[in-house]
Structure formats: C-alpha cells, structure tokens
Design an enzyme around this catalytic site. Structure first.
Site, PDB file in Angstrom:
ATOM      1  N   CYS A   1       0.832  -1.206   0.000  1.00  0.00           N
ATOM      2  CA  CYS A   1       0.000   0.000   0.000  1.00  0.00           C
ATOM      3  C   CYS A   1       0.871   1.263   0.000  1.00  0.00           C
ATOM      4  O   CYS A   1       1.560   1.530  -0.978  1.00  0.00           O
ATOM      5  CB  CYS A   1      -0.987  -0.035   1.162  1.00  0.00           C
ATOM      6  SG  CYS A   1      -2.358   1.146   0.963  1.00  0.00           S
TER       7      CYS A   1
ATOM      8  N   HIS B   1      -3.975  -4.767   0.000  1.00  0.00           N
ATOM      9  CA  HIS B   1      -3.536  -5.299   1.296  1.00  0.00           C
ATOM     10  C   HIS B   1      -3.624  -6.824   1.286  1.00  0.00           C
ATOM     11  O   HIS B   1      -4.706  -7.376   1.513  1.00  0.00           O
ATOM     12  CB  HIS B   1      -4.420  -4.741   2.420  1.00  0.00           C
ATOM     13  CG  HIS B   1      -4.155  -3.312   2.747  1.00  0.00           C
ATOM     14  ND1 HIS B   1      -3.170  -2.918   3.623  1.00  0.00           N
ATOM     15  CD2 HIS B   1      -4.730  -2.178   2.288  1.00  0.00           C
ATOM     16  CE1 HIS B   1      -3.158  -1.598   3.709  1.00  0.00           C
ATOM     17  NE2 HIS B   1      -4.093  -1.127   2.903  1.00  0.00           N
TER      18      HIS B   1
ATOM     19  N   GLU C   1      -2.634  -8.823   3.519  1.00  0.00           N
ATOM     20  CA  GLU C   1      -2.969  -9.289   4.873  1.00  0.00           C
ATOM     21  C   GLU C   1      -4.469  -9.192   5.157  1.00  0.00           C
ATOM     22  O   GLU C   1      -4.942  -9.743   6.150  1.00  0.00           O
ATOM     23  CB  GLU C   1      -2.169  -8.504   5.919  1.00  0.00           C
ATOM     24  CG  GLU C   1      -2.633  -7.101   6.203  1.00  0.00           C
ATOM     25  CD  GLU C   1      -2.180  -6.058   5.191  1.00  0.00           C
ATOM     26  OE1 GLU C   1      -2.404  -4.863   5.459  1.00  0.00           O
ATOM     27  OE2 GLU C   1      -1.611  -6.435   4.146  1.00  0.00           O
TER      28      GLU C   1
END
Length: 211
Positions: A81, A186, A188
């Site tokens: 990001c 993202h 994650e």
C-alpha cells in the site's frame, strides 16, 4: 524459517502484516533499526496513511539509505500500500520527494460521477506479469482488498505486475522487478488469495536463503 524484517515507522498495520507472514511460514521481526534490516533475510515495508508523513518518518529514523542498500543488494523486498507509493519519486498527495527507488510518480484518481474515492473494498487484479513468482497458485483475475485514493504510475511500464480498474481508470496495482515487489492492495486483508501471495513471497525468500 526465514527472518523477515517488518519496517516500523509509525505508518503501518504491523500486527496484521506480521500475522499474515507467520501464517505464510516466516518469522516476522518488527524493527526500526538499520542494523537489523541489514541482518534480515528479507524486508517488508507496510504503510497506511499519507505520503509526506511517511517519508518524513523514514528519514527521521535514518531508514532511507538502509532500505535502498537492501534492495540494491538483491535482498527480497515487499512494499504494501503506502509502502509501494513511497518507493516512487513524488506524489500528488504531498510535496516531499519520495525514496526515488522506482522512477515514476503517484497520482490521484480523477473524480467522476458515481465514482467512490477512496477506492475501497474488493476488486479483481489483471495480471500483467502472469509468470511472476508472486502470483503462483492464484486463480485467474484474483480478488484482493484495496483502500487507496492514489495510485502509482511507473515510468517504465515493464515493471507493472498487475493492474486494477476503478471507474474508467485502469491503474497499477502491483510492481515487480528482480527482488523488488510491491502491491497497492492489502494482502494481509485479502483472505486466502492474500495469504497465498505472502506465502509466495516467503517461498522466494526461503529459496534465496537456503539455495
């Protein structure tokens, strides 16, 4: 397991990134110490927030040159990001120069009727480097999670590893060149696809460390 340094400069969701890396089979180590970046097997640069504070925090902690040295040495590197955007030379979001590791700039999405900015939520990647190790074992046009109002525009389009379409704009969603990889989304927060991407990165680190 390979030790991956997660750079702490007060601008990232460190807990989620570390959990993702642990699930992917790595030992994450949160640090703002240049010596520990040099010792680590790989580096992850996360980021949430604005461009100028991010580069200010990195520079105030003396981390700009260690990051550049690590990438130049061939150490596997993953930006996430804002950690992608600050690799570039400049940003429409701020006035400070970026790290300048990747030639190009950061641009803001154009306002359009009915277009939501920031671009937030799930969207599909179009893989422009489909054979990149980062994309191994992924479905065609995988869904990942985005939160951003700005996007990178590399000078060399060959470094673009994936794109995403928001409104009528198709923009860079990831870059990859040799040991340097970075994504706008993202991983994650991207469920099984994101975990697979992190696992692919960890596998590259493992291969380099134990080759």
């Amino acid at each position: 397991m390979p030790v991956i340094a997660v750079v702490d400069y007060d601008m990232g969701n460190l807990h989620s990134v570390c959990k993702g890396l642990e699930k992917a089979g790595a030992t994450p180590h949160v640090t703002h110490c240049s010596q520990e970046l040099a010792k680590a097997d790989a580096i992850v640069l996360p980021g949430v927030g604005a461009f100028d504070p991010a580069v200010q925090h990195l520079r105030s902690r003396g981390l700009e040159q260690p990051i550049k040295d690590a990438i130049a040495s061939g150490k596997p590197f993953l930006g996430i990001c804002l950690g992608l955007q600050i690799l570039f030379e400049s940003s429409a979001e701020g006035t400070l120069p970026g790290l300048g590791i990747v030639p190009g700039k950061v641009c803001r999405f154009r306002s359009q009727p009915g277009l939501t900015i920031p671009h937030m939520g799930w969207n599909q990647l179009q893989l422009t480097q489909p054979k990149s190790p980062l994309w191994e074992h992924l479905p065609i046009d995988p869904w990942v999670y985005f939160v951003h109002s700005f996007y990178v525009e590399p000078t060399n389009p060959q470094v673009r590893a994936a794109t995403v379409t928001h409104g009528d704009q198709t923009v860079t969603a990831a870059i990859a060149h040799d040991n340097l990889m970075a994504v706008q989304f993202h991983p994650e927060k991207s469920s099984n696809v994101g975990l697979q991407i992190l696992s692919n990165f960890v596998a590259q680190v493992h291969e380099k460390v134990f080759a």
